[in-house]
Design an enzyme around this catalytic site. Structure first.
Site, mmCIF file in Angstrom:
data_model
loop_
_atom_site.group_PDB
_atom_site.id
_atom_site.type_symbol
_atom_site.label_atom_id
_atom_site.label_comp_id
_atom_site.label_asym_id
_atom_site.label_seq_id
_atom_site.Cartn_x
_atom_site.Cartn_y
_atom_site.Cartn_z
ATOM 1 N N LYS A 191 -71.221 54.574 -134.169
ATOM 2 C CA LYS A 191 -72.266 52.809 -134.541
ATOM 3 C C LYS A 191 -72.287 53.135 -133.251
ATOM 4 C CE LYS A 191 -72.263 48.324 -133.543
ATOM 5 N NZ LYS A 191 -73.490 48.594 -133.714
ATOM 6 N N GLU A 267 -66.016 52.182 -121.341
ATOM 7 C CA GLU A 267 -66.885 51.840 -119.922
ATOM 8 C C GLU A 267 -68.338 50.752 -119.589
ATOM 9 O OE1 GLU A 267 -67.250 54.355 -117.959
ATOM 10 O OE2 GLU A 267 -66.007 55.673 -119.299
ATOM 11 N N CYS A 301 -76.121 50.459 -116.122
ATOM 12 C CA CYS A 301 -75.321 49.584 -116.204
ATOM 13 C C CYS A 301 -74.503 50.145 -114.038
ATOM 14 C CB CYS A 301 -74.063 50.575 -116.551
ATOM 15 S SG CYS A 301 -74.052 52.458 -116.766
ATOM 16 N N GLU A 400 -74.332 40.238 -113.777
ATOM 17 C CA GLU A 400 -75.035 42.050 -114.964
ATOM 18 C C GLU A 400 -76.390 41.272 -114.958
ATOM 19 O OE1 GLU A 400 -73.700 44.118 -117.407
ATOM 20 O OE2 GLU A 400 -73.995 46.106 -116.835
HETATM 21 P P1 NAP Z 1 -73.091 45.490 -125.568
HETATM 22 O O1 NAP Z 1 -73.546 43.835 -126.509
HETATM 23 O O2 NAP Z 1 -71.196 45.014 -125.385
HETATM 24 O O3 NAP Z 1 -73.252 46.304 -127.146
HETATM 25 C C1 NAP Z 1 -72.678 47.373 -127.193
HETATM 26 C C2 NAP Z 1 -72.425 47.935 -128.584
HETATM 27 O O4 NAP Z 1 -71.294 47.241 -128.634
HETATM 28 C C3 NAP Z 1 -73.539 47.673 -129.621
HETATM 29 O O5 NAP Z 1 -73.373 48.742 -130.518
HETATM 30 C C4 NAP Z 1 -72.868 46.288 -130.516
HETATM 31 O O6 NAP Z 1 -73.649 46.261 -131.473
HETATM 32 C C5 NAP Z 1 -71.632 46.634 -130.479
HETATM 33 N N1 NAP Z 1 -70.551 45.564 -130.340
HETATM 34 C C6 NAP Z 1 -71.548 44.345 -130.167
HETATM 35 N N2 NAP Z 1 -70.400 43.158 -130.549
HETATM 36 C C7 NAP Z 1 -69.785 43.820 -130.763
HETATM 37 C C8 NAP Z 1 -68.028 43.364 -131.682
HETATM 38 N N3 NAP Z 1 -67.612 42.138 -130.894
HETATM 39 N N4 NAP Z 1 -67.413 44.289 -132.079
HETATM 40 C C9 NAP Z 1 -67.610 45.768 -131.313
HETATM 41 N N5 NAP Z 1 -68.790 46.434 -131.561
HETATM 42 C C10 NAP Z 1 -69.035 44.988 -131.029
HETATM 43 O O7 NAP Z 1 -73.776 45.348 -124.802
HETATM 44 P P2 NAP Z 1 -75.203 45.897 -124.829
HETATM 45 O O8 NAP Z 1 -76.385 44.799 -124.349
HETATM 46 O O9 NAP Z 1 -75.678 47.236 -126.052
HETATM 47 O O10 NAP Z 1 -75.159 47.336 -123.205
HETATM 48 C C11 NAP Z 1 -75.538 46.434 -122.472
HETATM 49 C C12 NAP Z 1 -74.040 46.573 -121.061
HETATM 50 O O11 NAP Z 1 -73.578 47.989 -121.315
HETATM 51 C C13 NAP Z 1 -74.182 46.165 -119.827
HETATM 52 O O12 NAP Z 1 -73.093 45.704 -119.728
HETATM 53 C C14 NAP Z 1 -73.958 47.828 -119.169
HETATM 54 O O13 NAP Z 1 -73.771 47.135 -118.060
HETATM 55 C C15 NAP Z 1 -73.239 48.232 -119.986
HETATM 56 N N6 NAP Z 1 -73.149 50.184 -120.438
HETATM 57 C C16 NAP Z 1 -71.991 50.663 -119.152
HETATM 58 C C17 NAP Z 1 -72.040 52.227 -119.287
HETATM 59 C C18 NAP Z 1 -71.557 52.501 -119.092
HETATM 60 O O14 NAP Z 1 -70.849 53.607 -118.259
HETATM 61 N N7 NAP Z 1 -70.313 51.850 -117.762
HETATM 62 C C19 NAP Z 1 -73.578 52.838 -120.011
HETATM 63 C C20 NAP Z 1 -74.722 51.664 -120.347
HETATM 64 C C21 NAP Z 1 -74.715 50.574 -120.193
HETATM 65 P P3 NAP Z 1 -75.237 45.332 -131.719
HETATM 66 O O15 NAP Z 1 -76.517 46.321 -130.907
HETATM 67 O O16 NAP Z 1 -75.064 45.575 -133.413
HETATM 68 O O17 NAP Z 1 -74.698 44.399 -131.109
#
Ligand code: NAP
Length: 497
Positions: A191, A267, A301, A400
């Site tokens: 997804k 992650e 991240c 963050e």
């Molecule tokens: P996010 O809001 O957590 O969303 C990530 C993914 O999860 C998206 O595909 C999102 O779908 C989905 N999602 C949202 N709500 C969900 C739920 N209740 N159940 C299951 N899936 C759900 O994060 P983001 O804003 O896209 O990305 C930024 C974050 O990612 C930051 O915190 C960053 O640090 C972290 N990150 C971590 C790494 C690492 O390797 N540690 C790498 C990159 C990014 P939708 O798009 O439809 O909302």
């Protein structure tokens, strides 16, 4: 005025045939309910494509197809050497379409074309090729059991894996998830983030072309809160691999516990410390301090958002970093000279603007940037921004932001630098800059993070594991260790009469 190179990317963008349908059972298909959602370009707000908006019935259908493919053994029982050939061919096909995929990623994510061509696409190609090439070199184990016995310890695929990825590095993260999960023989449902589904959809078709059997990989674009959560709660999914925010990661662990205890690897976020001692190569450290937080608009991240500087060089060093920050003024992602593009969308831009306001109110001193820019473009651009005089207890040092905002914090000795660095709920990455080998190693060893640089930032490669300590996650992407997240160990115990 556009230069020729920019003009070429723009005209190529106009002629792109963008696929927005879901990829299920080896074919592009509409969502069962026929719903679509527009995906917009953060660079200028233009509509790029209408993308299938998959729901719960699509998920159930995809899980059934993935399960059937797994049980048939078309991929799971294929010889590792044959799976290798498919993955290597897939990597070649992505490489053959490198410009097109880089352009899609720049349009969809707002990443500078200089980055998607030099980093995102080559990194995805290398990840898939490396995992494919590795998989027929992984041996199982015969442990030293008593003499009248023989034990075989085998690594077996989990079965059906769901991968949920974010929007900040969509192609790289997709490759980090798909390469090891597929190499180890699983069937996978990916997804993508709702904002950035295009590159994953494009490379799924290339996987089929490379020989991946139908039903082994499905890509379902759709909302995280419904589709993503449904996958996380699904009783017929054996493993869940997630990259995204810590808040959602916590929910997914709960979903696992509420359903079938699917293996769940996360992650998550970070607030990484970048520690600079007075004896470092300050010119290089200043360049990398800026790269660490302004690369990808700070939507990384591992961004080095807390610059922790020895007090006796603080003023001089902050001036150097402010000067470096000018290189990162945002611009059109399709201009090859652009170093930093827009924020992903208006919501993320507002988050950044709000945090700048919070920083001011907390009493930090704004020494660079601080404003939204290029409003006429239709995109979501923000200046590279630096706060000096930050206390590690302030919200801009703890939370963050996920934007181009740096917080500068001073320290007097190495113990204090380590204490500040470790005073965080996160533990993803960090770096230390010093020309004293003792200082550099002692500090690097004491900082509790998954990846620590010494005299570099963002160092790494597919050969090394990537992941976090503390609330930055569990599990590891990349390297041979990634195979552990997608396999169960099975023991067969044999006794002789
Ligand atoms: P996010 O809001 O957590 O969303 C990530 C993914 O999860 C998206 O595909 C999102 O779908 C989905 N999602 C949202 N709500 C969900 C739920 N209740 N159940 C299951 N899936 C759900 O994060 P983001 O804003 O896209 O990305 C930024 C974050 O990612 C930051 O915190 C960053 O640090 C972290 N990150 C971590 C790494 C690492 O390797 N540690 C790498 C990159 C990014 P939708 O798009 O439809 O909302």
């Amino acid at each position: 005025m556009l230069d020729k190179a920019t003009q070429d990317w723009k005209s190529l963008a106009g002629s792109l045939d963008i696929e927005g349908r879901a990829f299920i059972n080896g074919r592009y298909q509409d969502a069962l309910g026929g719903e679509t959602r527009a995906t917009l370009s953060p660079g200028d707000g233009r509509r790029l494509a209408d993308v299938a908006n998959c729901g719960i019935e699509d998920a159930d259908n995809a899980v059934g197809i993935a399960r059937a493919a797994f049980e048939r053994g078309v991929w799971s029982a294929m010889a590792p050497a044959d799976r290798k050939m498919v993955l290597v061919r897939w990597a070649e096909l992505i490489e053959d379409h490198a410009d097109e995929i880089a352009l899609l990623e720049s349009l969809d994510v707002g990443k500078p074309i200089a980055d998607t061509t030099a980093v995102d696409v080559p990194s995805a190609v290398r990840t898939i090729r490396w995992s494919g090439e590795a998989i027929d070199k992984v041996y199982d184990e015969i442990p030293p059991t008593p003499g009248n016995s023989l034990a075989l310890v085998q690594r077996l695929p989990l079965g059906v894996v769901a991968a949920i990825v974010p929007w900040n590095f969509p192609l790289s993260t997709t490759a980090w998830k798909l390469a090891p999960s597929l190499a180890t023989g699983n069937s996978v449902i990916l997804k993508p983030a709702s904002n950035t589904p295009l590159s994953a959809l494009r490379i799924a078709g290339l996987a089929s072309e490379a020989g991946l059997p139908d039903g082994v990989l499905q890509v379902l674009p759709g909302p995280g809160g419904s589709l993503g959560r449904h996958l996380a709660l699904h009783d017929d999914i054996d493993g869940l691999t997630f990259t995204g925010s810590t808040a959602i990661g916590k929910q997914l662990m709960q979903c696992s516990g509420e359903s079938n205890l699917k293996r769940t690897f996360l992650e998550l976020g970070g607030k990484s410390p970048n520690i600079v001692f007075a004896d470092a190569n300050l010119e290089k450290a200043a360049s990398f301090a800026a790269i660490a937080v302004f690369y990808n608009g700070g939507q990384t991240c591992t961004a080095g958002t807390r610059l922790i500087v020895e007090e006796n060089i603080r003023d001089e060093f902050v001036d150097m970093v402010v000067a470096k920050s000018r290189h990162w003024m945002p611009g059109d992602p399709l201009d090859p000279a652009t170093a930093m593009g827009p924020m992903i969308d208006a919501t993320q831009l507002k988050t950044v603007v709000d945090y700048v306001d919070i920083g001011r109110k907390e009493g930090a001193s704004l020494v660079a940037g601080g404003k939204q820019v290029l409003q006429d473009s239709g995109g979501c651009y923000h200046e590279p921004t630096i706060f000096d005089g930050v206390d590690n207890g302030m919200r801009i040092a703890k939370e963050e932001i996920f934007g181009p905002v740096m917080s500068v914090i001073g320290f007097k000795n190495a113990d204090e630098a380590v204490a500040i660095a470790n005073d965080s709920i996160y533990g993803l990455a960090g770096a230390v800059w010093s020309n004293d080998i003792n200082t550099a190693h002692k500090v690097a060893a004491a900082v509790r993070v998954g990846t620590m640089g010494i005299n570099n930032y963002f160092g790494g490669d597919i050969t090394v594991p990537f992941g976090g300590f503390k609330q930055s996650g569990n599990g590891r992407d990349k390297s041979m260790h990634a195979f552990d997240d997608y396999t169960e160990l099975k023991t067969t115990w044999i006794e002789f009469d």
